[in-house]
Design an enzyme around this catalytic site. Sequence first.
Site, PDB file in Angstrom:
ATOM      1  N   ASP A  82      43.932  41.235  39.265  1.00 47.97           N
ATOM      2  CA  ASP A  82      42.633  40.974  38.639  1.00 47.97           C
ATOM      3  C   ASP A  82      42.117  42.256  37.998  1.00 47.97           C
ATOM      4  OD1 ASP A  82      40.376  39.442  38.001  1.00 47.97           O
ATOM      5  OD2 ASP A  82      39.312  40.069  39.815  1.00 47.97           O
ATOM      6  N   ASP A 104      42.128  43.149  31.292  1.00 45.22           N
ATOM      7  CA  ASP A 104      40.717  43.170  30.895  1.00 45.22           C
ATOM      8  C   ASP A 104      40.510  44.176  29.778  1.00 45.22           C
ATOM      9  OD1 ASP A 104      38.010  43.271  30.607  1.00 45.22           O
ATOM     10  OD2 ASP A 104      37.551  43.730  32.698  1.00 45.22           O
ATOM     11  N   HIS A 174      29.216  39.413  37.529  1.00 43.77           N
ATOM     12  CA  HIS A 174      29.918  39.906  38.713  1.00 43.77           C
ATOM     13  C   HIS A 174      28.923  40.381  39.787  1.00 43.77           C
ATOM     14  CE1 HIS A 174      33.320  40.664  35.780  1.00 43.77           C
ATOM     15  NE2 HIS A 174      33.977  40.116  36.784  1.00 43.77           N
ATOM     16  N   HIS A 202      34.583  34.399  35.841  1.00 47.56           N
ATOM     17  CA  HIS A 202      34.453  35.526  36.754  1.00 47.56           C
ATOM     18  C   HIS A 202      33.013  35.538  37.278  1.00 47.56           C
ATOM     19  CE1 HIS A 202      38.150  38.113  35.789  1.00 47.56           C
ATOM     20  NE2 HIS A 202      38.335  36.951  35.194  1.00 47.56           N
ATOM     21  N   GLY A 203      32.821  36.133  38.460  1.00 52.56           N
ATOM     22  CA  GLY A 203      31.476  36.133  39.020  1.00 52.56           C
ATOM     23  C   GLY A 203      31.046  34.763  39.485  1.00 52.56           C
ATOM     24  N   GLY A 204      31.995  33.970  39.979  1.00 50.37           N
ATOM     25  CA  GLY A 204      31.691  32.605  40.367  1.00 50.37           C
ATOM     26  C   GLY A 204      30.754  32.477  41.552  1.00 50.37           C
ATOM     27  N   ASN A 225      36.502  32.548  39.920  1.00 51.00           N
ATOM     28  CA  ASN A 225      36.720  33.724  40.759  1.00 51.00           C
ATOM     29  C   ASN A 225      35.571  33.845  41.753  1.00 51.00           C
ATOM     30  OD1 ASN A 225      38.896  34.174  39.094  1.00 51.00           O
ATOM     31  ND2 ASN A 225      38.307  36.253  38.524  1.00 51.00           N
ATOM     32  N   THR A 228      32.125  37.944  45.985  1.00 50.81           N
ATOM     33  CA  THR A 228      30.939  38.352  46.736  1.00 50.81           C
ATOM     34  C   THR A 228      30.600  37.377  47.857  1.00 50.81           C
ATOM     35  OG1 THR A 228      30.063  39.490  44.788  1.00 50.81           O
ATOM     36  CG2 THR A 228      28.489  38.921  46.529  1.00 50.81           C
TER      37      THR A 228
END
Length: 274
Positions: A82, A104, A174, A202-204, A225, A228
Amino acid sequence: MTLAALADVLQPALKNGHAVGGLVCLGWEDMRAFAYAAEAEGCPVILQAGPGCREHTPLPILGKMFRYLADNVDVPVVAHLDHGYTFDECKEALECGFTSVMFDGSRKPLQQNIDETAAIAEMAHAAGISCEGEIGFVGYANGENSAGTDPIEATKFAKETQVDAMAISVGNVHLQENKEGGLDIDRIRAIEATTDVPLVIHGGSGVPVAQRTELARNSAICKFNIGTELRMAFGDALRASIASDPKRFDRAQILKDTHDPVLSATRRVLAALK
């Protein structure tokens, strides 16, 4: 052996109306719980080694850990890099047994991002593995601001890079600890109307669970993704274990207490994507 490439799990997700969890790993305890949770739910899982994970554990070790877990559960497991930031980093992951790399280049000018992502996708495909790219920029809570994905640029990016999955910026952030926000549905619809590449959020962790489920079933978003949310579950379990007996000092015993809570939290995450 249930090791799989990213395309192997995302194409069925796109066709059948579900999504796959890209679970951000930091160590053995969480990645093991993630794999066993996926087995319990009967669904594939993407084990992800991000920059923080790689800073803690070298890529050759992570590749072996991911592949070991794939050998010991009966659901597909993707070993995924990732946020790889260089060609060499992605190449090393490939050589260490990863089955998917995410390059990225989202902070770079559009054409540079396309050119560099295309080169990495070509390398990955030649080795029989998958490549994810990012167009637009997904920012960070209390950090860099996001730059939303332009649907026209996304079309160009998907066509010219030939990526297997495309991460987009549509209101996701994120490291968000709450779920008070929501994604920009109009922007998602505009992007998915122009490409058949599976989309990635991302930052799901910051996306409301009900919206994750709705989009998993009724959009081209095939990968969420989640980092956290599960790190918070791990941290809560770790604090509870230490607080239960101030005299405890055995690291193995303390960490063992995180397994069941993290497994349960992971099952909830994966169940919501079916």
